[in-house]
Enzyme design. Structure first.
Site, PDB file in Angstrom:
ATOM      1  N   CYS A 112       0.855  -1.178   0.000  1.00  0.00           N
ATOM      2  CA  CYS A 112       0.000   0.000   0.000  1.00  0.00           C
ATOM      3  C   CYS A 112       0.894   1.232   0.000  1.00  0.00           C
ATOM      4  O   CYS A 112       1.942   1.227   0.637  1.00  0.00           O
ATOM      5  CB  CYS A 112      -0.870   0.014   1.262  1.00  0.00           C
ATOM      6  SG  CYS A 112      -2.037   1.386   1.308  1.00  0.00           S
ATOM      7  N   CYS A 148       0.258   4.501   6.426  1.00  0.00           N
ATOM      8  CA  CYS A 148      -0.263   4.794   7.774  1.00  0.00           C
ATOM      9  C   CYS A 148       0.680   4.167   8.811  1.00  0.00           C
ATOM     10  O   CYS A 148       1.115   3.027   8.658  1.00  0.00           O
ATOM     11  CB  CYS A 148      -1.675   4.232   7.934  1.00  0.00           C
ATOM     12  SG  CYS A 148      -2.789   4.871   6.684  1.00  0.00           S
ATOM     13  N   CYS A 169      -0.079   0.640  10.567  1.00  0.00           N
ATOM     14  CA  CYS A 169      -0.519  -0.468   9.711  1.00  0.00           C
ATOM     15  C   CYS A 169       0.655  -1.226   9.112  1.00  0.00           C
ATOM     16  O   CYS A 169       1.584  -0.621   8.573  1.00  0.00           O
ATOM     17  CB  CYS A 169      -1.401   0.087   8.598  1.00  0.00           C
ATOM     18  SG  CYS A 169      -1.900  -1.152   7.399  1.00  0.00           S
ATOM     19  N   ASN A 186      -4.326  -2.698  16.927  1.00  0.00           N
ATOM     20  CA  ASN A 186      -3.635  -3.968  16.963  1.00  0.00           C
ATOM     21  C   ASN A 186      -2.131  -3.686  16.940  1.00  0.00           C
ATOM     22  O   ASN A 186      -1.657  -3.041  16.017  1.00  0.00           O
ATOM     23  CB  ASN A 186      -4.060  -4.755  15.713  1.00  0.00           C
ATOM     24  CG  ASN A 186      -3.966  -6.237  15.930  1.00  0.00           C
ATOM     25  OD1 ASN A 186      -3.057  -6.714  16.591  1.00  0.00           O
ATOM     26  ND2 ASN A 186      -4.925  -6.953  15.369  1.00  0.00           N
ATOM     27  N   CYS A 234      -4.054  -6.760   9.520  1.00  0.00           N
ATOM     28  CA  CYS A 234      -3.720  -6.575   8.109  1.00  0.00           C
ATOM     29  C   CYS A 234      -2.224  -6.429   7.857  1.00  0.00           C
ATOM     30  O   CYS A 234      -1.581  -5.574   8.408  1.00  0.00           O
ATOM     31  CB  CYS A 234      -4.394  -5.343   7.516  1.00  0.00           C
ATOM     32  SG  CYS A 234      -5.558  -4.553   8.569  1.00  0.00           S
TER      33      CYS A 234
HETATM   34  N1  SAH Z   1      -6.733   0.977   3.014  1.00  0.00           N
HETATM   35  C1  SAH Z   1      -8.064   0.938   3.497  1.00  0.00           C
HETATM   36  C2  SAH Z   1      -8.587  -0.455   3.737  1.00  0.00           C
HETATM   37  C3  SAH Z   1      -7.660  -1.449   4.382  1.00  0.00           C
HETATM   38  S1  SAH Z   1      -7.182  -1.189   6.053  1.00  0.00           S
HETATM   39  C4  SAH Z   1      -8.200   1.776   4.750  1.00  0.00           C
HETATM   40  O1  SAH Z   1      -7.193   2.184   5.304  1.00  0.00           O
HETATM   41  O2  SAH Z   1      -9.341   2.047   5.137  1.00  0.00           O
HETATM   42  C5  SAH Z   1      -8.594  -1.761   6.965  1.00  0.00           C
HETATM   43  C6  SAH Z   1      -8.770  -1.098   8.312  1.00  0.00           C
HETATM   44  O3  SAH Z   1      -7.822  -1.590   9.289  1.00  0.00           O
HETATM   45  C7  SAH Z   1      -8.566   0.408   8.275  1.00  0.00           C
HETATM   46  O4  SAH Z   1      -9.573   1.044   9.019  1.00  0.00           O
HETATM   47  C8  SAH Z   1      -7.217   0.549   8.937  1.00  0.00           C
HETATM   48  O5  SAH Z   1      -7.025   1.851   9.402  1.00  0.00           O
HETATM   49  C9  SAH Z   1      -7.269  -0.508  10.003  1.00  0.00           C
HETATM   50  N2  SAH Z   1      -5.968  -0.884  10.562  1.00  0.00           N
HETATM   51  C10 SAH Z   1      -4.804  -1.059   9.927  1.00  0.00           C
HETATM   52  N3  SAH Z   1      -3.825  -1.411  10.799  1.00  0.00           N
HETATM   53  C11 SAH Z   1      -4.399  -1.461  12.019  1.00  0.00           C
HETATM   54  C12 SAH Z   1      -3.926  -1.753  13.322  1.00  0.00           C
HETATM   55  N4  SAH Z   1      -2.647  -2.059  13.566  1.00  0.00           N
HETATM   56  N5  SAH Z   1      -4.815  -1.696  14.351  1.00  0.00           N
HETATM   57  C13 SAH Z   1      -6.124  -1.401  14.130  1.00  0.00           C
HETATM   58  N6  SAH Z   1      -6.621  -1.116  12.913  1.00  0.00           N
HETATM   59  C14 SAH Z   1      -5.780  -1.132  11.866  1.00  0.00           C
HETATM   60 FE1  SF4 Z   2      -2.905   1.357   3.427  1.00  0.00          FE
HETATM   61 FE2  SF4 Z   2      -2.916   0.288   5.857  1.00  0.00          FE
HETATM   62 FE3  SF4 Z   2      -3.277   2.897   5.565  1.00  0.00          FE
HETATM   63 FE4  SF4 Z   2      -5.216   1.212   4.784  1.00  0.00          FE
HETATM   64  S1  SF4 Z   2      -4.480   1.522   6.890  1.00  0.00           S
HETATM   65  S2  SF4 Z   2      -4.408   2.984   3.656  1.00  0.00           S
HETATM   66  S3  SF4 Z   2      -3.957  -0.507   4.071  1.00  0.00           S
HETATM   67  S4  SF4 Z   2      -1.385   1.766   5.043  1.00  0.00           S
END
Ligand code: SAH
Ligand code: SF4
Length: 335
Positions: free
Chosen positions: A104, A108, A111, A282, A325
């Site tokens: 991606c 973020c 993530c 998470n 994820c």
């Molecule tokens: N890219 C899209 C969809 C995939 S991520 C998005 O960001 O919305 C799916 C969800 O998981 C998103 O809400 C993201 O912010 C959340 N997410 C990712 N990593 C996480 C983590 N470590 N703890 C909790 N939520 C998380």
């Molecule tokens: Fe990409 Fe993870 Fe951010 Fe969703 S939460 S936009 S998967 S980096």
């Protein structure tokens, strides 16, 4: 391919148009080879085999929770890349969480999916294959799909919309659009495009912060489209589609979880046709974000309700296969 696209190819190949629907139905029933399409003439099957391939995903790893039967998959794609998918068993049926990209580019901070950056977009067929494999491997029918795995669906817009049209097609898997959610980190132009597609899906917005200062620190995408622009797009989306938006908020200890944060968040969401979903953050090995304890999350939830926002805490599934994820893929690629 859509039935129409298959039909165009058939026309050039000198085949009757009614074959298009037959081929489409076979593909979406999960055949792996054109030779399995038993009601097609042998010559046509050979011609298809010489011109096309059927996208699939191979199970590289399968982790099943002993607590709630959640199944987490690491799939290998035709080019050796890896993606993740999760099958969840709810009282209303089976739900599959699919990936839309390998990696991606949104980066973020909390993530694991974006840690190594972006590799490539998935095709609509590779998204469909994740749903189909969950059905085949478990002998079940999937009733809900969430586009919340690896990747940003609105950064792979055309393939994501193509997937939505194909997976909901009555001659294919026929999964109702009302049973599908698409989650975005806030790609504003994509939200504007999506509102004109007449797709009655649920749009989820990963908000995760009550203001630009906090959001820009944990979500670089906010520096491109800030909270004001994002919430304006959300209001326009609701006006245009009449559909409720779901906001996702990962509660992170010491980052976005104070009562002050709750108050500010409520002031921004007040009056919108929306629902707020709190997710305990998470932990990811590469960062030091963690969730407050259960009571802390419940406190934040109570504050939001007190300030007038419709809020729930997301249930945690598959806790014993602890892998949010991107973590499973990362453990594979780092080996
Ligand atoms: N890219 C899209 C969809 C995939 S991520 C998005 O960001 O919305 C799916 C969800 O998981 C998103 O809400 C993201 O912010 C959340 N997410 C990712 N990593 C996480 C983590 N470590 N703890 C909790 N939520 C998380
Ligand atoms: Fe990409 Fe993870 Fe951010 Fe969703 S939460 S936009 S998967 S980096």
């Amino acid at each position: 391919m859509t039935i129409e696209e298959i039909g165009e190819w058939l026309k050039i190949a000198g085949e009757p148009p009614y074959r298009a629907e037959q081929i489409f139905t076979w593909l979406h029933s999960g055949v792996e080879k054109f030779d399995e399409m038993s009601n097609l003439p042998k010559k046509l099957r050979e011609n298809l085999c010489n011109n096309f391939h059927i996208a699939d995903v191979k199970i590289k790893k399968r982790l099943e929770s002993t607590i709630d039967n959640t199944v987490k998959y690491l799939y290998e794609l035709y080019d050796g890349e890896f993606i993740e998918s999760v099958l969840m068993n709810y009282h209303h049926g089976y739900s599959v969480c699919i990936s839309t990209q390998v990696g991606c580019r949104m980066g973020c901070k909390f993530c694991a999916s974006g840690l190594e950056g972006f590799f490539r977009n998935l095709t609509a067929s590779e998204m469909l294959a994740q749903v189909k494999m969950a059905e085949k491997d478990n002998g079940i029918r999937v009733s809900n799909v969430v586009m919340m795995g690896m990747g940003e669906p609105l950064d792979n817009y055309d393939n994501s919309v193509r997937f939505l049209r194909l997976v909901s097609h009555e001659k294919g898997m026929n999964i109702g659009l009302r049973h599908i959610s698409l989650s975005t980190s806030g790609v504003v132009p994509g939200i504007y495009k999506l509102m004109n597609e007449s797709l009655p899906i649920t749009l989820s917005i990963s908000l995760h912060a009550p203001n630009n200062e906090v959001r820009s620190k944990i979500m670089p995408v906010n520096r491109k489209w800030n909270i004001e622009e994002l919430l304006k797009a959300c209001r326009d989306y609701i006006d245009k589609t009449g559909r409720r938006i779901s906001f996702e908020y990962a509660v992170i200890d010491g980052v976005n979880d104070t009562d002050e944060n709750a108050k500010e968040l409520a002031s921004k969401l007040k009056g919108m046709l929306c629902h707020l979903n709190l997710i305990p953050a998470n932990p990811v090995a590469e960062n030091n974000f963690k969730s407050p304890d259960k009571a802390g999350i419940q406190n934040f939830c109570n504050s939001m309700i007190k300030y007038g926002i419709n809020t729930t805490v997301r249930r945690t599934l598959g806790a014993d296969i602890n892998a949010s994820c991107g973590q499973l893929r990362r453990s594979e690629t780092l080996r």
